[in-house]
Write an enzyme that holds these catalytic residues in place. Structure first.
Site, PDB file in Angstrom:
ATOM      1  N   TYR A   1       0.808  -1.222   0.000  1.00  0.00           N
ATOM      2  CA  TYR A   1       0.000   0.000   0.000  1.00  0.00           C
ATOM      3  C   TYR A   1       0.842   1.272   0.000  1.00  0.00           C
ATOM      4  CZ  TYR A   1      -4.557  -2.188   0.202  1.00  0.00           C
ATOM      5  OH  TYR A   1      -5.700  -2.890  -0.137  1.00  0.00           O
TER       6      TYR A   1
ATOM      7  N   GLU B   1      -9.196  -6.457   4.600  1.00  0.00           N
ATOM      8  CA  GLU B   1      -8.534  -7.583   3.941  1.00  0.00           C
ATOM      9  C   GLU B   1      -7.914  -8.543   4.938  1.00  0.00           C
ATOM     10  OE1 GLU B   1      -5.966  -5.564   1.167  1.00  0.00           O
ATOM     11  OE2 GLU B   1      -7.710  -4.677   0.163  1.00  0.00           O
TER      12      GLU B   1
END
Length: 409
Positions: A95, A137
């Site tokens: 990310y 997630e």
């Protein structure tokens, strides 16, 4: 949480994101892949070449900015994307890479308009959004691994059987190489298949809907061979599976994922509408519905070019013979003369609202549809004309999300 000033700055960028969003995301992918080519092992190269991924990301960034003060309103989209991320194996440490090159792309495209204040606000907003994805997630990773028969990452499966379904669709029956338990799934979900196509520098991952009901000793995927044309490149993975994957070969699969699932709580009749290979998740739903409520109202509508490209007809008719509540109809856009002589379809041409109304006795139903984008847009337009509430429409795109409103409308 974001402070009021940051929220206002983000909202001030909405107009420019509406006009420049795709330019930003094109630049983002270009610079990120140049710096981190290993990420090409994850992303769908065909979607990159066609520009679909860039458009989908631009839309997601735009919606995030538009709803930055009410992020809970885009939670369904976040969860949908999170399912794909989990299926692909996206990790938390990736990310920051995405954030770095997204901010750089904003600066590159907007130039002096991307003030330090705007870049700082977007850095804060991206951090909040990334944390939301990572948290959701992580829960999905744990659920996938800890469920009975579940696993982490990619697991080796053997191609037990390979069966031709039509001129362009072939089914693959897949069983765990380790002989272990098989995780269940919700009808409509998909798995990711990871392959290394000979001669290609990167691994490639594709999602394929599970095309049989849960509870079987195998997973079945039914893959359309994408040969490509002057506009679209050939599908490297689909061609590989059709031409080279043989019975006894090993494929690597992630655990089932996806939020395109039957909504059983409403108790309304169900209408399944598919076009082409969009048939695959519908077959899983049909199997489950026929087993759970054989007397209930189920309408199955499939659109194909003609009988040569019509997959799984025999299976649908076998289910119908044992399910009194099921009505199945077929729509052919370009039937052959033999198709007409044998009367093997119910409607010629593209699906129209008037015909759909005739086939569905009770319009107060839940509608599930899947297929090529123009087909899905046509179905959605038909449901608009029939005044079907939006909350009773359920659909899935094969590939990045797109608009259900056809261009020019």
């Amino acid at each position: 949480m974001l402070d009021t000033h940051t929220i206002n700055v983000i909202k001030s960028t909405v107009p420019v994101l509406e006009t420049e969003g795709v330019h930003i995301t094109k630049r983002f992918y270009q610079t990120m892949f140049e710096a981190h080519p290993e990420l090409l092992n994850i992303f769908n190269h065909a979607n990159q070449k066609q520009g679909r991924q860039q458009v989908a990301l631009a839309n997601a960034v735009y919606m995030a900015a538009l709803h930055i003060d009410r992020l809970e309103e885009i939670l369904p989209v976040v969860k949908q994307i999170a399912h794909k991320h989990r299926s692909l194996g996206i990790r938390p440490d990736q990310y920051p890479i995405v954030g770095k090159y997204l901010l750089q792309a904003i600066q590159d495209v907007l130039g002096e308009a991307a003030t330090p204040e705007i870049l700082d606000a977007w850095a804060k907003a991206y951090g909040v959004i990334a944390d939301a994805f990572i948290g959701i997630e992580q829960e999905m990773y744990q659920a996938a691994e800890q469920q009975p028969g579940g696993w982490e990452g990619f697991r080796a499966f053997t191609v037990q059987r390979k069966e031709r379904e039509s001129a362009v669709i072939t089914s693959f029956y897949l069983v765990p190489q380790d002989g272990g338990e098989l995780a269940s799934f919700e009808p409509g979900q998909y798995i990711s298949v990871k392959v290394h196509v000979p001669g290609q520098p990167y691994e490639q991952i594709r999602q394929y809907s599970l095309s049989d009901g849960p509870g079987q000793p195998y997973y079945r995927i039914s893959v359309k061979r994408e040969d490509g044309d002057d506009v679209r490149p050939a599908g490297q993975v689909s061609v590989y599976l059709h031409e080279q994957a043989q019975e006894g070969d090993v494929l690597y699969l992630s655990a089932p994922a996806g939020d395109f699932q039957l909504q059983r709580q409403h108790g309304r009749p169900v209408v399944l509408i598919s076009g082409g290979v969009g048939l695959t998740p519908m077959m899983s739903m049909l199997r489950s519905l026929a087993a759970e409520q054989p007397q209930a109202g189920i309408t199955f509508i499939h659109a194909a070019s003609n009988s040569e490209l019509h997959a799984m007809r025999r299976q649908v008719e076998e289910i119908a013979s044992e399910c009194p509540g099921l009505s199945a109809y077929y729509c052919y856009s370009t039937p052959t003369e033999l198709d007409r002589q044998n009367a093997v379809f119910h409607y010629e041409g593209y699906l129209q609202p008037d015909w759909l109304k005739e086939m569905v006795p009770n319009l107060n139903a839940d509608y599930y549809f899947c297929g090529p984008l123009p087909f899905m847009q046509a179905v959605n337009t038909a449901l608009d004309q029939l005044e079907v509430p939006v909350e009773q429409r359920h659909y899935e795109f094969f590939g990045p999300a797109a608009s259900l409103v056809a261009s020019g409308k």
